[in-house]
Motif scaffolding. Structure first.
Motif, PDB file in Angstrom:
ATOM      1  N   VAL A  72      18.741  61.140  31.713  1.00 49.68           N
ATOM      2  CA  VAL A  72      18.285  60.631  30.416  1.00 49.68           C
ATOM      3  C   VAL A  72      18.925  61.496  29.339  1.00 49.68           C
ATOM      4  N   LEU A  73      19.549  60.844  28.379  1.00 52.08           N
ATOM      5  CA  LEU A  73      20.184  61.568  27.283  1.00 52.08           C
ATOM      6  C   LEU A  73      19.531  61.161  25.972  1.00 52.08           C
ATOM      7  N   SER A  74      19.044  62.146  25.238  1.00 51.82           N
ATOM      8  CA  SER A  74      18.371  61.921  23.968  1.00 51.82           C
ATOM      9  C   SER A  74      18.971  62.832  22.912  1.00 51.82           C
ATOM     10  N   ARG A  75      18.772  62.468  21.669  1.00 51.39           N
ATOM     11  CA  ARG A  75      19.165  63.362  20.585  1.00 51.39           C
ATOM     12  C   ARG A  75      18.270  64.596  20.556  1.00 51.39           C
ATOM     13  N   LYS A 105       8.872  66.783  31.976  1.00 51.53           N
ATOM     14  CA  LYS A 105       7.677  67.222  32.683  1.00 51.53           C
ATOM     15  C   LYS A 105       7.125  66.125  33.593  1.00 51.53           C
ATOM     16  N   LYS A 106       7.304  64.893  33.197  1.00 47.14           N
ATOM     17  CA  LYS A 106       6.727  63.762  33.927  1.00 47.14           C
ATOM     18  C   LYS A 106       7.582  63.337  35.109  1.00 47.14           C
ATOM     19  N   PHE A 107       8.892  63.505  34.982  1.00 47.86           N
ATOM     20  CA  PHE A 107       9.815  63.062  36.031  1.00 47.86           C
ATOM     21  C   PHE A 107      10.734  64.224  36.423  1.00 47.86           C
ATOM     22  N   PRO A 108      10.243  65.138  37.233  1.00 47.33           N
ATOM     23  CA  PRO A 108      11.030  66.332  37.582  1.00 47.33           C
ATOM     24  C   PRO A 108      12.302  66.025  38.362  1.00 47.33           C
ATOM     25  N   ASN A 109      12.390  64.837  38.960  1.00 44.59           N
ATOM     26  CA  ASN A 109      13.596  64.501  39.719  1.00 44.59           C
ATOM     27  C   ASN A 109      14.680  63.846  38.859  1.00 44.59           C
ATOM     28  N   ALA A 110      14.365  63.592  37.598  1.00 43.49           N
ATOM     29  CA  ALA A 110      15.364  63.044  36.682  1.00 43.49           C
ATOM     30  C   ALA A 110      15.980  64.185  35.880  1.00 43.49           C
ATOM     31  N   TYR A 111      17.263  64.061  35.597  1.00 42.24           N
ATOM     32  CA  TYR A 111      17.940  65.037  34.748  1.00 42.24           C
ATOM     33  C   TYR A 111      17.770  64.604  33.290  1.00 42.24           C
ATOM     34  N   VAL A 112      17.279  65.501  32.464  1.00 41.12           N
ATOM     35  CA  VAL A 112      17.035  65.196  31.057  1.00 41.12           C
ATOM     36  C   VAL A 112      17.885  66.129  30.204  1.00 41.12           C
ATOM     37  N   ALA A 113      18.695  65.537  29.337  1.00 39.11           N
ATOM     38  CA  ALA A 113      19.573  66.328  28.472  1.00 39.11           C
ATOM     39  C   ALA A 113      19.421  65.862  27.033  1.00 39.11           C
ATOM     40  N   GLN A 119      28.689  60.940  23.028  1.00 34.58           N
ATOM     41  CA  GLN A 119      29.907  60.988  23.837  1.00 34.58           C
ATOM     42  C   GLN A 119      30.004  62.314  24.585  1.00 34.58           C
ATOM     43  N   HIS A 120      29.810  63.396  23.868  1.00 36.78           N
ATOM     44  CA  HIS A 120      29.880  64.717  24.484  1.00 36.78           C
ATOM     45  C   HIS A 120      28.794  64.880  25.534  1.00 36.78           C
ATOM     46  N   GLY A 121      27.591  64.369  25.246  1.00 35.64           N
ATOM     47  CA  GLY A 121      26.492  64.493  26.192  1.00 35.64           C
ATOM     48  C   GLY A 121      26.767  63.778  27.497  1.00 35.64           C
ATOM     49  N   ILE A 122      27.278  62.549  27.422  1.00 37.41           N
ATOM     50  CA  ILE A 122      27.583  61.795  28.642  1.00 37.41           C
ATOM     51  C   ILE A 122      28.723  62.462  29.406  1.00 37.41           C
ATOM     52  N   SER A 123      29.760  62.884  28.694  1.00 40.47           N
ATOM     53  CA  SER A 123      30.889  63.553  29.349  1.00 40.47           C
ATOM     54  C   SER A 123      30.439  64.801  30.096  1.00 40.47           C
ATOM     55  N   THR A 124      29.560  65.577  29.470  1.00 41.46           N
ATOM     56  CA  THR A 124      29.061  66.802  30.101  1.00 41.46           C
ATOM     57  C   THR A 124      28.213  66.477  31.325  1.00 41.46           C
ATOM     58  N   LEU A 125      27.385  65.453  31.221  1.00 43.20           N
ATOM     59  CA  LEU A 125      26.585  65.038  32.374  1.00 43.20           C
ATOM     60  C   LEU A 125      27.473  64.592  33.527  1.00 43.20           C
ATOM     61  N   PRO A 131      25.667  61.816  37.479  1.00 46.38           N
ATOM     62  CA  PRO A 131      24.591  60.836  37.693  1.00 46.38           C
ATOM     63  C   PRO A 131      25.137  59.458  38.025  1.00 46.38           C
ATOM     64  N   ASP A 132      24.299  58.646  38.655  1.00 45.19           N
ATOM     65  CA  ASP A 132      24.664  57.260  38.922  1.00 45.19           C
ATOM     66  C   ASP A 132      24.442  56.379  37.698  1.00 45.19           C
ATOM     67  N   VAL A 133      23.469  56.756  36.877  1.00 45.85           N
ATOM     68  CA  VAL A 133      23.152  55.986  35.670  1.00 45.85           C
ATOM     69  C   VAL A 133      22.623  56.935  34.606  1.00 45.85           C
ATOM     70  N   VAL A 134      23.004  56.662  33.363  1.00 47.86           N
ATOM     71  CA  VAL A 134      22.497  57.428  32.217  1.00 47.86           C
ATOM     72  C   VAL A 134      21.702  56.486  31.325  1.00 47.86           C
ATOM     73  N   LEU A 135      20.451  56.856  31.061  1.00 53.40           N
ATOM     74  CA  LEU A 135      19.621  56.124  30.112  1.00 53.40           C
ATOM     75  C   LEU A 135      19.747  56.797  28.754  1.00 53.40           C
ATOM     76  N   LEU A 136      20.200  56.050  27.766  1.00 50.11           N
ATOM     77  CA  LEU A 136      20.358  56.586  26.420  1.00 50.11           C
ATOM     78  C   LEU A 136      19.127  56.233  25.598  1.00 50.11           C
TER      79      LEU A 136
END
Length: 334
Positions: A72-75, A105-113, A119-125, A131-136
């Motif tokens: 999951v990528l958020s601002r 805290k709710k989803f410890p198996n998900a990567y949260v950035a 663009q930079h965030g997805i590239s870094t991930l 990841p197989d999928v990024v939720l923006l």
């Protein structure tokens, strides 16, 4: 406030022109958009204010977390850090922002950035996590990234088609940009929304043949978490309850609690508000403090008798199947 909004109409016209030109430059390729190898699903809205983006992100995570590596990528709005940051043990809500921290805290198996530069965030991930999928989260207006799927949220009480540009209205992007959405979700509907009312909204939205429009309502937990343990919502009826909210639109929550026969003192703050020591001291004088899950992550451990009420999206008709089908298509197609 309404008078100030009306006085701001000339500014809203300038804002509308700027938004139009920006989108035109992206549409014509003057401003470049970038696609990524990793599947990307964008959840966002055209207006400022709460439409239920975080519960929607949580819904999507809950339906794919066992099937693939998800990020999951958020601002990280309101955070007190800069640049790219991947959530990990020891980080606090001030570093990540309230909504990313809640998801972490709710989803410890998900990567949260968090990263304001998507663009930079997805590239870094891609380089570090793969990841197989990024939720923006809240990225519909961020056109530097061209996503595989778009989920557009609009509130039943303030449909984007009835709105106008800031500061007179709440639109931060053009209504025309709704054409990029694969699915339009009308959120915060009355649970008993009739078929005719749904058809009236569909006529207003006028979706393209390829677009799906679904309807959801907020379902509040009746078991409150936090404090010394869970308590039932019915136990609040004989207590002096102070509701503390720092969200964009607390009206649905206030209406729900009032309908349950709970007498509230409501202390409302701006969205993403970080509470001061003086405010926390005030809350500690209250018999019982109830808050939202998003606010709870900013107040946890600071108030002696604090509970939060969780929410989730529930869907009318076949709405949930439509969303799950989108996920299946996104994950199965190369």
């Amino acid at each position: 406030m309404q008078l100030l909004r009306k006085l701001g109409f000339p500014i809203s016209l300038i804002y509308a022109i700027v938004v139009y030109l920006r989108n035109y430059f992206y549409d014509t390729g003057v401003f470049p958009s970038r696609s990524f190898n990793t599947k990307t699903i964008c959840v966002g809205n055209l207006s400022v204010g709460g439409t239920g983006k975080t519960p929607m992100i949580e819904f999507l995570i809950s339906h794919i977390k066992e099937r693939c590596k998800i990020a999951v990528l958020s601002r990280g709005y309101g955070r007190r850090s800069k640049g790219y940051l991947l959530a990990e043990s020891g980080m606090d809500v001030e570093s990540l922002g309230d909504e990313p921290y809640q998801i972490y805290k709710k989803f410890p198996n998900a990567y949260v950035a968090v990263d304001a530069d998507r663009q930079h965030g997805i590239s870094t991930l891609e380089k570090t996590i793969g990841p197989d999928v990024v939720l923006l989260d809240d990225a519909f207006q961020h056109r530097k990234v061209r996503c595989d799927h778009y989920v557009l949220l609009t509130s039943y009480a303030n449909l984007y088609v009835d709105d106008w540009y800031l500061p007179t209205g709440n639109l931060r992007d053009s209504k025309r940009e709704a054409r990029r959405a694969n699915i339009i979700v009308v959120t915060k509907c009355p649970p008993n929304l009739t078929g005719k009312q749904q058809q009236d909204i569909l006529k207003k939205i006028a979706p393209a043949p390829s677009q799906k429009v679904i309807f959801s309502y907020l379902d509040y937990d009746t078991s409150l978490k936090g404090g010394s343990g869970e308590i039932g919502l019915e136990q609040l009826k004989n207590k002096k309850v102070t509701l503390v909210t720092g969200i964009a639109n607390p009206k649905p929550l206030v209406s729900f609690l009032t309908d349950q026969g709970i007498v509230l003192e409501h202390l409302a703050y701006q969205d993403h508000h970080f509470f001061s020591e003086k405010e926390i001291a005030l809350f500690n004088t209250k018999e019982m403090v109830l808050t939202t899950e998003k606010d709870y992550v900013r107040l946890e451990g600071k108030i002696k008798n604090l509970h939060y009420i969780g929410i989730q999206h529930k869907f009318l008709n076949e709405g949930e199947k439509v969303l799950v089908s989108l996920l299946n298509d996104s994950l199965s197609n190369p």
